[in-house]
Design a protein around this motif. Structure first.
Motif, PDB file in Angstrom:
ATOM      1  N   GLU A 206      81.483  73.734  11.679  1.00 11.51           N
ATOM      2  CA  GLU A 206      82.192  73.794  12.958  1.00 11.51           C
ATOM      3  C   GLU A 206      83.330  72.781  13.041  1.00 11.51           C
ATOM      4  OE1 GLU A 206      79.207  70.483  13.608  1.00 11.51           O
ATOM      5  OE2 GLU A 206      79.339  72.346  12.456  1.00 11.51           O
ATOM      6  N   ASP A 251      86.622  78.496  21.457  1.00 12.67           N
ATOM      7  CA  ASP A 251      86.227  78.832  22.827  1.00 12.67           C
ATOM      8  C   ASP A 251      87.342  78.439  23.807  1.00 12.67           C
ATOM      9  OD1 ASP A 251      84.918  79.372  25.196  1.00 12.67           O
ATOM     10  OD2 ASP A 251      83.104  78.239  24.696  1.00 12.67           O
ATOM     11  N   SER A 267      80.194  78.897  25.088  1.00  4.19           N
ATOM     12  CA  SER A 267      79.477  78.767  23.820  1.00  4.19           C
ATOM     13  C   SER A 267      78.547  77.568  23.800  1.00  4.19           C
ATOM     14  CB  SER A 267      80.481  78.622  22.675  1.00  4.19           C
ATOM     15  OG  SER A 267      81.197  77.394  22.804  1.00  4.19           O
ATOM     16  N   LYS A 269      79.587  74.757  22.839  1.00  2.00           N
ATOM     17  CA  LYS A 269      80.010  73.973  21.673  1.00  2.00           C
ATOM     18  C   LYS A 269      81.355  73.286  21.871  1.00  2.00           C
ATOM     19  CE  LYS A 269      77.383  76.998  18.600  1.00  2.00           C
ATOM     20  NZ  LYS A 269      77.412  77.936  17.448  1.00  2.00           N
ATOM     21  N   LEU A 274      83.955  78.075  16.396  1.00  4.28           N
ATOM     22  CA  LEU A 274      82.818  78.979  16.587  1.00  4.28           C
ATOM     23  C   LEU A 274      82.600  79.877  15.378  1.00  4.28           C
ATOM     24  CD1 LEU A 274      83.487  80.167  20.258  1.00  4.28           C
ATOM     25  CD2 LEU A 274      82.195  78.169  19.474  1.00  4.28           C
ATOM     26  N   TYR A 275      83.696  80.180  14.689  1.00  2.00           N
ATOM     27  CA  TYR A 275      83.617  81.103  13.551  1.00  2.00           C
ATOM     28  C   TYR A 275      84.836  80.865  12.677  1.00  2.00           C
ATOM     29  CZ  TYR A 275      83.467  85.592  11.000  1.00  2.00           C
ATOM     30  OH  TYR A 275      83.422  86.557  10.026  1.00  2.00           O
ATOM     31  N   GLU A 338      74.107  87.343  22.593  1.00  2.00           N
ATOM     32  CA  GLU A 338      74.686  86.340  23.478  1.00  2.00           C
ATOM     33  C   GLU A 338      76.071  85.900  23.004  1.00  2.00           C
ATOM     34  OE1 GLU A 338      71.870  83.186  23.753  1.00  2.00           O
ATOM     35  OE2 GLU A 338      70.417  84.382  24.905  1.00  2.00           O
ATOM     36  N   ASN A 339      76.671  86.737  22.147  1.00  2.00           N
ATOM     37  CA  ASN A 339      78.026  86.510  21.626  1.00  2.00           C
ATOM     38  C   ASN A 339      78.144  85.245  20.774  1.00  2.00           C
ATOM     39  OD1 ASN A 339      79.117  88.875  22.769  1.00  2.00           O
ATOM     40  ND2 ASN A 339      79.499  87.835  24.717  1.00  2.00           N
ATOM     41  N   ASN A 340      77.064  84.872  20.110  1.00  2.00           N
ATOM     42  CA  ASN A 340      77.113  83.770  19.152  1.00  2.00           C
ATOM     43  C   ASN A 340      77.358  84.329  17.759  1.00  2.00           C
ATOM     44  OD1 ASN A 340      76.383  81.612  21.000  1.00  2.00           O
ATOM     45  ND2 ASN A 340      74.330  82.524  21.029  1.00  2.00           N
ATOM     46  N   TYR A 341      78.195  83.638  16.990  1.00  2.00           N
ATOM     47  CA  TYR A 341      78.467  84.061  15.619  1.00  2.00           C
ATOM     48  C   TYR A 341      77.332  83.580  14.711  1.00  2.00           C
ATOM     49  CZ  TYR A 341      83.095  85.161  17.379  1.00  2.00           C
ATOM     50  OH  TYR A 341      84.138  85.690  18.095  1.00  2.00           O
TER      51      TYR A 341
END
Length: 543
Positions: A206, A251, A267, A269, A274-275, A338-341
């Motif tokens: 990250e 984000d 997120s 974070k 995130l990705y 939950e839209n997490n990568y």
């Protein structure tokens, strides 16, 4: 271009003008109708052309060459970057100013970010709320980099990091910065445990490794972001790093304070990545065989409602790739409910392979070492800018070229048809459908080709069956806004078909001498007029 056309039938066919060197090269009637906007890198002018290769509008900055992107807004104004002279930032893509021109070409707003430590460059993105997201170089001294854990052996006199700034325009020459993300807040290094940001790089995908300088340790332009896009569904941003050979997702739901840290936002974070995808070596979870991107440009999400919506589309330049060729690549990131990568411990971000890719055959026929871009179109086609050759072309969903155009504007001016095009670079073209709101109420009349000594007829004319024969039917006014008069003293009109530029019938009329076309969007149409003597004429109509 001729205003009177004779056409016996509208047929779907392909035509190429092999002898043409600039302007319209190929036209297949199945290409997606609309308009193309581009800013030649050696010119201060921005052009809007139709798919027949004729200019319908233009804007002139008069002061600045592009640096490098431009966009037509929904009110018909043009927003473009301009190249200022800044001796502190002299790498490719350097800019420093944003300008907004109304449809008539009057400058209505400008804003400058060009100082000793910051410089706007390459790309911007207009957000749904009207704010403008811009990429800005963020300069740090050698001592500041060393104090953050940079390897002492790197000979940089200073280092250019990156930041994203969201601007809310004010008045004619001001803006408020309403959001900011700085890469410098998201570093990791395993070189010096006495310095900040210390940790194992492979355990922190990250974060950005301050000591990753792939093959260019002496370069100040460390990251070189070259594009930014926004996903309104996820409220996320995607940027492309030329030097890291990666795309990063960030984000945008954070506050500026949260974006500076590692928590907060949807997120949870903060401003951490995130990705990321394209080169797992950048976070020590890959090797040369896992590298997929090579100095790529223009990372975007395919819009909702389009084929493959939500996937990531990239122009992969292929600089120093084995085989040396460019490709258009699509990746499909794995996202949970939950839209997490999704990423597994110790592994690189998935997928391990591309979802879809396009290259030419032979591959070397399609190559642009830098700049360039690609847009997904609503019918599944792709509009591609091969920037170093000024080549704009459209491929359909079967990877067949259905439209092609070579920018005929060089740094020295218009190029003559038949001459070898040089210095005709284009950073990226943009596509706008004929129904685009920015064209409402505007006259988009073909004004002729941009090149000198254009070929007549051009490829578009041949496909549509245009001849030089004057027709007996008179239609006026043409261009038209609301009511169109139709007169023919020699033959009695039996029926009229109103067709769009692709040959699809919009409406059928019985024998009439006036029709209402106020419901049409701006663009090119054809009237197919049938007479009682069984003859037929087709007339080009501009709305």
């Amino acid at each position: 271009m001729k205003q009177l056309l004779s056409l016996l039938a509208i047929s779907f066919c392909t035509f190429s003008l092999g002898q043409n060197t600039v302007g319209l090269i190929e036209y297949q009637q199945s290409n997606l109708d609309g308009y193309i906007m581009f800013s030649p890198m050696g010119s201060t002018e921005t052009y809007l052309i139709d798919k027949c290769g004729e200019k319908v509008h233009s804007w002139n900055s008069s002061a600045y060459r592009p640096a490098l992107s431009a966009a037509i807004l929904e009110d018909g104004s043009l927003l473009r970057t301009g190249k200022l002279s800044n001796s502190n930032f002299n790498e490719g893509g350097s800019g420093g100013i944003l300008e907004r021109f109304d449809w008539n070409g009057d400058l209505t707003w400008s804003y400058t970010i060009s100082t000793a430590n910051n410089c706007m460059h390459h790309d911007f993105k207009v957000l749904p709320n009207g704010n403008i997201l811009v990429i800005v170089w963020d300069r740090y001294t050698y001592d500041e980099a060393i104090s953050n854990g940079m390897n002492l052996s790197y000979p940089n006199s200073n280092i250019w990091s990156e930041k994203l700034i969201e601007l809310q325009p004010i008045g004619s020459d001001s803006a408020e910065i309403v959001w900011e993300w700085k890469l410098w807040n998201h570093l990791v290094q395993e070189y010096d445990n006495s310095k900040p940001n210390y940790g194992e790089v492979s355990e922190h995908p990250e974060l950005i490794n301050i000591n990753y300088f792939p093959g260019q340790a002496s370069s100040q332009d460390w990251i070189h972001l070259n594009s930014v896009d926004y996903n309104p569904l996820l409220n996320q941003l995607i940027v492309s790093s030329h030097t890291f050979h990666e795309v990063w997702v960030i984000d945008h739901s954070t506050t500026t304070s949260e974006a500076a840290g590692h928590v907060g936002g949807s997120s949870g974070k903060g401003g951490d990545i995130l990705y990321r995808w394209g080169n797992p070596q950048a976070y020590q979870r890959g090797n040369p065989s896992t590298k997929k991107f090579y100095s790529q440009h223009h990372a975007t999400w395919i819009p909702q409602g389009y084929p493959n919506a939500g996937k990531i589309l990239v122009f992969n330049n292929g600089l120093n790739r084995p085989g040396t060729f460019s490709s258009i690549d699509i990746i499909s990131p794995p996202i949970d409910t939950e839209n997490n990568y999704i990423i597994e411990v110790g592994s690189a971000y998935l997928p391990s392979e591309l979802f879809w890719t396009y290259s030419d055959n032979p591959q070397s026929d399609f190559y642009s070492s830098n700049i360039s871009g690609v847009h997904a179109l609503e019918n599944g086609s792709f509009l591609i800018t091969s920037g170093t050759s000024g080549r704009l072309f459209e491929i359909d969903s079967t990877k067949q070229i259905v439209w092609e155009y070579i920018n005929p504007i060089a740094s020295s001016g218009p190029i003559a048809q038949g001459a070898n095009p040089v210095n005709n670079l284009v950073f990226r073209c943009e596509f706008y459908p004929i129904s685009y709101p920015g064209f409402n109420g505007q006259l988009l009349q073909p004004l002729g080709e941009l090149e000198q000594n254009p070929t007549e007829p051009n490829a578009c004319s041949v496909v549509l069956g245009i001849s030089e024969i004057d027709i007996a039917t008179k239609v006026y006014p043409n261009p038209v806004l609301e009511k169109l008069r139709i007169e023919n003293n020699a033959n009695i009109v039996k029926a009229i078909l109103l067709n769009d530029a692709r040959g699809k019938t919009i409406k059928k009329y019985s024998s009439v001498n006036e029709i209402d076309v106020s419901f049409l969007f701006s663009g090119i149409y054809y009237l197919q007029v049938y007479f009682e003597n069984n003859s037929v004429e087709v007339i080009k109509l501009v709305k």
